[in-house]
Design a protein around this motif. Structure first.
Motif, mmCIF file in Angstrom:
data_model
loop_
_atom_site.group_PDB
_atom_site.id
_atom_site.type_symbol
_atom_site.label_atom_id
_atom_site.label_comp_id
_atom_site.label_asym_id
_atom_site.label_seq_id
_atom_site.Cartn_x
_atom_site.Cartn_y
_atom_site.Cartn_z
ATOM 1 N N SER A 95 133.908 54.076 71.797
ATOM 2 C CA SER A 95 135.346 53.827 71.908
ATOM 3 C C SER A 95 136.229 55.054 71.885
ATOM 4 N N GLY A 107 136.955 48.102 74.195
ATOM 5 C CA GLY A 107 135.955 48.731 73.329
ATOM 6 C C GLY A 107 134.958 47.769 72.737
ATOM 7 N N HIS A 108 135.372 46.526 72.587
ATOM 8 C CA HIS A 108 134.495 45.515 71.996
ATOM 9 C C HIS A 108 134.919 44.160 72.522
ATOM 10 N N ASP A 124 142.919 46.923 66.270
ATOM 11 C CA ASP A 124 142.397 48.216 66.712
ATOM 12 C C ASP A 124 143.515 49.247 66.851
ATOM 13 N N PRO A 148 136.112 53.887 65.312
ATOM 14 C CA PRO A 148 135.222 52.734 65.503
ATOM 15 C C PRO A 148 134.466 52.337 64.239
#
Length: 195
Positions: A95, A107-108, A124, A148
Motif C-alpha cells: 500500500s 489497497g485492500h 485508512d 499498512p
C-alpha cells in the motif's frame, strides 16, 4: 460469491436497507433515488454460468422467490441494465511506496457482504494521515511505511470474518449469528483503532 445488482424504478416501499442471509444466498435492497431502489443478490460462483444463460429471468426469479423482498419491490421495473460479476477477489496490496499510498479498496478489497468499502477508505485515510503527520519533520517514508501495519490490525481480522460469512455456508441460524458477530467485531476493531 457472484453478485448481481439492478436498479428498480417505482419501488416506493423501499425505505432504508433491507438484507436477507440464507444458505447460499445474500439479498438486499435499499433506496438510491426517489422511487428507485437497488436490489442485489449474491450466490456461489459455481452458479454463474447458469445465471448468465438468462440473467434477467434468473435475477427476477431469485428476487420474487423471497416474499419480503418481492413485496418491497412491488410493481417496480428495472430501469438500468443488470450488472453481475463472476468473481470478487479479496486482496491486500503493497500500500505505500516513495511518495504514494493506497487507501480503501485500492489497497485492500473484501467481499461486499459486510458493505464496508467507504468505512475502510475513511479509516485508512485517518491512519495514513496520522502516519504522515508523525513523519512530517523526520523520516516521512518510514512513517508512511508503518501505515499498512496499523490498517491491517483492523482489516485482516475483519477480512477473515467477512470471508466466513461471504461463503454463505451453514444453516441460516449460524449465518445470522456469524453476521451479528461480524458487526460486533467491526465495532470493536474500529473503536480500538480510533483510541
Amino acid at each position: 460469491m457472484t453478485p448481481a445488482t439492478g436498479s428498480w424504478g417505482g419501488a416506493t416501499a423501499v425505505q432504508g436497507l433491507h438484507a436477507w442471509l440464507e444458505p447460499g444466498r445474500f439479498f438486499g435492497v435499499f433506496p438510491v433515488a426517489v422511487d428507485q431502489a437497488l436490489a442485489f443478490f449474491q450466490a456461489p460462483r459455481g452458479e454463474f454460468a447458469a445465471f448468465r444463460a438468462d440473467p434477467m429471468t434468473s435475477y427476477r426469479a431469485e428476487l420474487s422467490a423471497r416474499p419480503g423482498l418481492a413485496e418491497l419491490i412491488g410493481d417496480g421495473e428495472p430501469v438500468e441494465r443488470l450488472r453481475g460479476l463472476s468473481e470478487l477477489p479479496t486482496f491486500f496490496r503493497t500500500s505505500p511506496g516513495p511518495g504514494w499510498a493506497l487507501i480503501g479498496d485500492a489497497g485492500h478489497h473484501k467481499d461486499p457482504v459486510v458493505a464496508r468499502g467507504m468505512a475502510d477508505a475513511f479509516r485508512d485515510a485517518d491512519v495514513l494521515s496520522a502516519a504522515i503527520l508523525a513523519g512530517w519533520d523526520g523520516d516521512l517514508d518510514a512513517a508512511v511505511a508503518s501505515y499498512p501495519v496499523e490498517r491491517d490490525k483492523c482489516s485482516r481480522p475483519l477480512s477473515e470474518a467477512n470471508l466466513d460469512v461471504a461463503r454463505l455456508e451453514g444453516p441460516a441460524d449460524s449465518l445470522g449469528r456469524r453476521w451479528l458477530e461480524l458487526g460486533a467485531l467491526e465495532r470493536r476493531l474500529d473503536e480500538a483503532l480510533a483510541a
